[in-house]
Write an enzyme that holds these catalytic residues in place. Structure first.
Site, PDB file in Angstrom:
ATOM      1  N   ASP A  87       7.556 -20.604 -28.292  1.00  0.00           N
ATOM      2  CA  ASP A  87       8.809 -20.992 -28.954  1.00  0.00           C
ATOM      3  C   ASP A  87       8.911 -22.485 -29.222  1.00  0.00           C
ATOM      4  O   ASP A  87       9.500 -22.900 -30.211  1.00  0.00           O
ATOM      5  CB  ASP A  87      10.013 -20.543 -28.127  1.00  0.00           C
ATOM      6  N   ASP A 130       6.306 -25.417 -24.684  1.00  0.00           N
ATOM      7  CA  ASP A 130       5.713 -24.812 -23.495  1.00  0.00           C
ATOM      8  C   ASP A 130       4.836 -23.629 -23.908  1.00  0.00           C
ATOM      9  O   ASP A 130       4.547 -23.449 -25.088  1.00  0.00           O
ATOM     10  CB  ASP A 130       6.817 -24.392 -22.507  1.00  0.00           C
ATOM     11  N   TYR A 145      17.008 -19.175 -22.391  1.00  0.00           N
ATOM     12  CA  TYR A 145      17.620 -18.489 -23.542  1.00  0.00           C
ATOM     13  C   TYR A 145      18.629 -17.458 -23.054  1.00  0.00           C
ATOM     14  O   TYR A 145      18.558 -16.283 -23.384  1.00  0.00           O
ATOM     15  CB  TYR A 145      16.537 -17.859 -24.434  1.00  0.00           C
ATOM     16  N   GLU A 174      11.572 -32.361 -28.346  1.00  0.00           N
ATOM     17  CA  GLU A 174      10.842 -31.090 -28.369  1.00  0.00           C
ATOM     18  C   GLU A 174      11.063 -30.368 -29.694  1.00  0.00           C
ATOM     19  O   GLU A 174      12.190 -30.257 -30.162  1.00  0.00           O
ATOM     20  CB  GLU A 174      11.296 -30.186 -27.213  1.00  0.00           C
TER      21      GLU A 174
END
Length: 506
Positions: free
Chosen positions: A92, A95, A243, A483
């Site tokens: 996603d 990571d 999430y 990120e």
């Protein structure tokens, strides 16, 4: 002097009447009445890069035409913990976990980008379709068993305790699922939306695949609706705080039904929306559209059915969509949206750019629907035209691409100044080609803490972006601002396509 101008004038005329959409010696052949001027940005270049980014996020066995060549195969045993094939899909963000909820939303938004603007994409259309298919191939695997969805691969806490290349990862590849006993109407509803939206993308080019997608979408939506509940109830320790489903699951049921209505034209879904729309929050006021909350997207999507398809029973969605739009317009009487001093829409400090790209996409898409139906938005007596919506969206995209106080592009690899130390494991660690020896879990943190630029440029990655005062430190440890994520790029693909076309760059 007058004579010397003649060839110049002739060149301009030749360019103007050229059938080509390409730049002709610096003079764009305009095919759109909204922007009769030169663009400050190369939207076509940004579009190419925004799609290329997805290749850097791929998990699984990489194909021979892989363009992000510093990446290698990874996660080749994913799913084996539950004796199911879950190889593939996308990481996603920075990571090495595969989270199904944001991956499904990414797929829906990439598909919507192609559905609305794919006809303008020219040579990038195939790349966009490949980005979608990389996700849908995985989502088909994750939904292979009825009434079960495999919603995550990897233990996020253990993954985040390491700074490893995906090619090296040795943290547990835990498989997390939802089922009848531990439901997840949010992630299931979004997965149904993704499969249904993607079926429209492939309907002409691969009808067999499109039928597989829509059949699976129907089955997954039935599961989402029948066994209701947010997935973070039963799976809290795995999916939170990463999430968590903060907005509940009602928005995904409305969103999923809207996409299935669009994909199947089966009156069952229109009736479902009529009967359940209010209880699923159709009229609630919220104007944050992203991986968690789909209400604003559902309102815009369903407004088309009224505005363009003339389905009168969905009349209310024009009003719901207008309310969302009025809340975004700077200075409008109902505006409730914060902007930075430099003009960037600002929702929250963590990954704010996702709301910039998703809102810009909705503005351009709604402008398209309004234009088709010769309609405008009324915000407390002020008329807001489609042109105004396009102008606001363009300003947001331009800020992202470098028209901001720092003159910084927030897309890696676009423009002269862009983030060099993004929070991304694969980008920040030496590639396998350069450093074939495994880099162990904790050894990678020396690279994470380094002030050196990332050795591998993740071209097209859009980062979280500046703070509410337009500041951006470009620090690798600052995941809120540095990120990238797949769901930041997905809606931007559609917005950049529209802008590149409207400035004659496609």
């Amino acid at each position: 002097m007058a004579l010397s101008l003649f060839p110049f004038t002739l060149l301009v005329l030749l360019c103007w009447f050229s059938a080509s959409l390409l730049l002709c010696n610096g003079f764009p052949a305009f095919h759109h009445h909204h922007h009769p001027r030169l663009a400050r940005h190369n939207y076509r270049d940004a579009l190419t890069k925004s799609i290329l980014f997805f290749e850097g996020q791929r998990s699984g066995r990489l194909p021979s035409n892989q363009r992000v060549t510093w990446r290698r195969d990874s996660g080749l045993s994913d799913g084996s913990a539950m004796h199911v094939d879950l190889v593939g899909g996308y990481y996603d963000a920075g990571d090495n976990v595969k989270f199904g909820f944001p991956m499904a939303f990414t797929t829906t938004m990439l598909s919507w980008s192609v559905i609305e603007f794919g006809g303008l994409m020219k040579g990038e259309l195939q790349n966009a379709k490949e980005a979608i298919r990389w996700a849908t191939d995985y989502l088909l695997k994750a939904t292979v068993h009825p009434d079960i969805i495999y919603v995550q691969v990897g233990d996020a806490n253990k993954d985040h305790a390491c700074w490893e290349r995906p090619e090296d990862m040795d943290t547990p590849r835990t498989v997390i699922k939802i089922d009848k006993n531990s439901p997840g109407s949010d992630v299931a509803g979004e997965t149904a939306a993704a499969l249904a939206a993607a079926s429209l993308v492939f309907r002409r080019s691969d009808p067999t695949y499109a039928k597989l997608l829509v059949r699976r979408a129907i089955r997954v939506f039935e599961f989402a609706d029948k066994y209701r509940g947010p997935y973070s109830n039963g799976l809290k320790k795995f999916v939170c705080p990463f999430y968590c489903s903060y907005s509940g699951y009602q928005d995904e049921l409305l969103w999923g039904a809207a996409w299935l209505h669009k994909a199947t034209k089966n009156p069952t879904y229109l009736n479902y929306i009529r009967v359940n729309g209010q209880t699923l929050g159709a009229a609630e006021f919220d104007n944050t559209f992203g991986w968690d909350n789909k209400h604003a997207g559902a309102r815009i999507l369903l407004s088309k059915e009224f505005l363009v398809q003339k389905i009168s029973s969905l009349h209310d969605y024009k009003g719901h969509a207008d309310n969302f739009i009025c809340s975004i317009i700077p200075g409008a009487s109902f505006s409730s949206t914060q902007y930075t001093p430099g003009g960037l829409l600002f929702k929250m400090s963590d990954s704010n750019m996702q709301y910039v790209t998703s809102t810009s996409f909705l503005l351009l898409t709604y402008a398209k629907y309004l234009t088709s139906s010769h309609t405008v938005v009324n915000c407390g007596g002020t008329t807001i035209t489609p042109k105004r919506l396009r102008s606001i969206a363009k300003k947001q995209v331009d800020y992202l691409l470098g028209d901001n106080p720092l003159k910084m592009s927030y897309m890696v690899g676009y423009g002269p100044s862009y983030p060099r130390r993004i929070h991304h494991r694969g980008s920040s660690l030496p590639s396998v080609a350069v450093h074939p020896v495994k880099i162990q879990c904790s050894s990678g943190f020396s690279f994470m803490k380094s002030q050196s630029p990332n050795p591998n440029i993740l071209v097209g990655a859009v980062v979280g972006g500046p703070d509410q005062h337009d500041r951006f430190p470009d620090q690798r440890s600052d995941y809120e601002q540095s990120e990238p994520s797949t769901y930041m790029n997905a809606p931007l693909v559609g917005a950049l396509t529209y802008l590149a076309h409207s400035f004659g760059q496609l």
